[in-house]
Motif scaffolding. Structure first.
Motif, PDB file in Angstrom:
ATOM      1  N   GLU A 123       0.851  -1.186   0.000  1.00 43.56           N
ATOM      2  CA  GLU A 123       0.000   0.000   0.000  1.00 43.56           C
ATOM      3  C   GLU A 123       0.885   1.234   0.000  1.00 43.56           C
ATOM      4  O   GLU A 123       1.877   1.289   0.734  1.00 43.56           O
ATOM      5  N   THR A 124       0.512   2.205  -0.825  1.00 47.33           N
ATOM      6  CA  THR A 124       1.311   3.418  -0.978  1.00 47.33           C
ATOM      7  C   THR A 124       0.421   4.645  -0.836  1.00 47.33           C
ATOM      8  O   THR A 124      -0.654   4.709  -1.440  1.00 47.33           O
ATOM      9  N   ARG A 125       0.883   5.588  -0.047  1.00 48.31           N
ATOM     10  CA  ARG A 125       0.200   6.878   0.113  1.00 48.31           C
ATOM     11  C   ARG A 125       1.001   7.903  -0.681  1.00 48.31           C
ATOM     12  O   ARG A 125       2.229   7.992  -0.541  1.00 48.31           O
ATOM     13  N   VAL A 126       0.306   8.686  -1.521  1.00 54.85           N
ATOM     14  CA  VAL A 126       0.956   9.706  -2.339  1.00 54.85           C
ATOM     15  C   VAL A 126       0.465  11.079  -1.897  1.00 54.85           C
ATOM     16  O   VAL A 126      -0.750  11.312  -1.811  1.00 54.85           O
ATOM     17  N   THR A 127       1.415  11.965  -1.599  1.00 53.38           N
ATOM     18  CA  THR A 127       1.089  13.348  -1.271  1.00 53.38           C
ATOM     19  C   THR A 127       1.822  14.265  -2.246  1.00 53.38           C
ATOM     20  O   THR A 127       2.805  13.858  -2.875  1.00 53.38           O
ATOM     21  N   ASN A 128       1.351  15.494  -2.359  1.00 54.38           N
ATOM     22  CA  ASN A 128       2.026  16.451  -3.242  1.00 54.38           C
ATOM     23  C   ASN A 128       2.988  17.327  -2.452  1.00 54.38           C
ATOM     24  O   ASN A 128       3.171  17.139  -1.243  1.00 54.38           O
ATOM     25  N   GLN A 129       3.602  18.278  -3.126  1.00 54.52           N
ATOM     26  CA  GLN A 129       4.605  19.144  -2.505  1.00 54.52           C
ATOM     27  C   GLN A 129       4.032  20.001  -1.379  1.00 54.52           C
ATOM     28  O   GLN A 129       4.773  20.512  -0.544  1.00 54.52           O
ATOM     29  N   GLY A 131       1.988  18.667   0.820  1.00 50.35           N
ATOM     30  CA  GLY A 131       1.628  17.709   1.855  1.00 50.35           C
ATOM     31  C   GLY A 131       0.185  17.241   1.758  1.00 50.35           C
ATOM     32  O   GLY A 131      -0.311  16.543   2.634  1.00 50.35           O
ATOM     33  N   GLU A 132      -0.496  17.601   0.665  1.00 53.99           N
ATOM     34  CA  GLU A 132      -1.895  17.210   0.478  1.00 53.99           C
ATOM     35  C   GLU A 132      -1.982  15.768  -0.005  1.00 53.99           C
ATOM     36  O   GLU A 132      -1.213  15.353  -0.877  1.00 53.99           O
ATOM     37  N   HIS A 133      -2.899  15.017   0.556  1.00 54.06           N
ATOM     38  CA  HIS A 133      -3.113  13.613   0.202  1.00 54.06           C
ATOM     39  C   HIS A 133      -3.727  13.549  -1.201  1.00 54.06           C
ATOM     40  O   HIS A 133      -4.842  13.998  -1.411  1.00 54.06           O
ATOM     41  N   VAL A 134      -2.992  12.971  -2.131  1.00 52.37           N
ATOM     42  CA  VAL A 134      -3.420  12.925  -3.526  1.00 52.37           C
ATOM     43  C   VAL A 134      -4.055  11.581  -3.879  1.00 52.37           C
ATOM     44  O   VAL A 134      -5.102  11.533  -4.514  1.00 52.37           O
ATOM     45  N   ALA A 135      -3.411  10.484  -3.485  1.00 48.81           N
ATOM     46  CA  ALA A 135      -3.914   9.168  -3.890  1.00 48.81           C
ATOM     47  C   ALA A 135      -3.391   8.079  -2.966  1.00 48.81           C
ATOM     48  O   ALA A 135      -2.377   8.247  -2.280  1.00 48.81           O
ATOM     49  N   ASP A 136      -4.094   6.957  -2.982  1.00 50.58           N
ATOM     50  CA  ASP A 136      -3.640   5.725  -2.341  1.00 50.58           C
ATOM     51  C   ASP A 136      -3.557   4.661  -3.423  1.00 50.58           C
ATOM     52  O   ASP A 136      -4.478   4.527  -4.243  1.00 50.58           O
ATOM     53  N   LEU A 137      -2.446   3.940  -3.433  1.00 52.70           N
ATOM     54  CA  LEU A 137      -2.231   2.863  -4.393  1.00 52.70           C
ATOM     55  C   LEU A 137      -2.162   1.556  -3.630  1.00 52.70           C
ATOM     56  O   LEU A 137      -1.612   1.498  -2.532  1.00 52.70           O
ATOM     57  N   ARG A 138      -2.680   0.528  -4.236  1.00 50.35           N
ATOM     58  CA  ARG A 138      -2.593  -0.808  -3.638  1.00 50.35           C
ATOM     59  C   ARG A 138      -2.224  -1.764  -4.755  1.00 50.35           C
ATOM     60  O   ARG A 138      -2.888  -1.799  -5.806  1.00 50.35           O
TER      61      ARG A 138
END
Length: 146
Positions: A123-129, A131-138
């Protein structure tokens, strides 16, 4: 058999910049025809500040940027793996020029067919520059044993 002691393991994080040229190339490769993914004027006319990331582009960045060292640590044999599954949960738009921060962990490890197949769930959490939560990958990686 992949040891279940690795469940919960934090993987090395990384940052990647979403470059406009990469976005256009990816959009073309997946057969996207919407001009917002190719033309910045069309993107702005549609209400975007720049070229938006095409669907599933997060996986492409993760695949090309992440280290394979964690697979070695788990004892995964690259010649025996298959890509089992991929899921995306989008929380906000990301655009060309954004710096994306990827933080991953091993969420689960299990086997099927009496150990003939091992499954590793990442599981991966992606944030932008900002610090905003952009996406979750599984993603699920499958290793054939024997």
């Amino acid at each position: 058999m992949i040891d279940k002691k690795h469940i919960g393991k934090q993987l090395p994080g990384f940052k990647a910049v979403a470059e406009a040229g990469q976005l256009r190339f990816f959009a073309k490769a997946i057969g996207e025809t919407n001009p917002v993914y190719f033309d910045e004027s069309a993107a702005r006319d549609a209400g975007h500040p720049g070229l938006p990331l095409p669907p599933t582009f997060f996986f492409s960045l993760e695949f090309t940027q992440s280290s394979a060292g964690w697979r070695d640590e788990l004892g995964i044999n690259p010649a025996r793996i298959l890509h089992g599954e991929q899921q995306f949960s989008y929380h906000r738009m990301a655009y060309a020029g954004d710096t994306l921060n990827y933080e991953s962990r091993i969420a689960d490890i299990y086997d099927k067919k009496n150990g003939a197949l091992d499954f590793v769930v990442r599981e991966t959490r992606v944030t932008n520059q900002k610090g905003e939560h952009v996406a979750d990958l599984r993603s699920i990686l499958v290793q054939r044993n024997g």
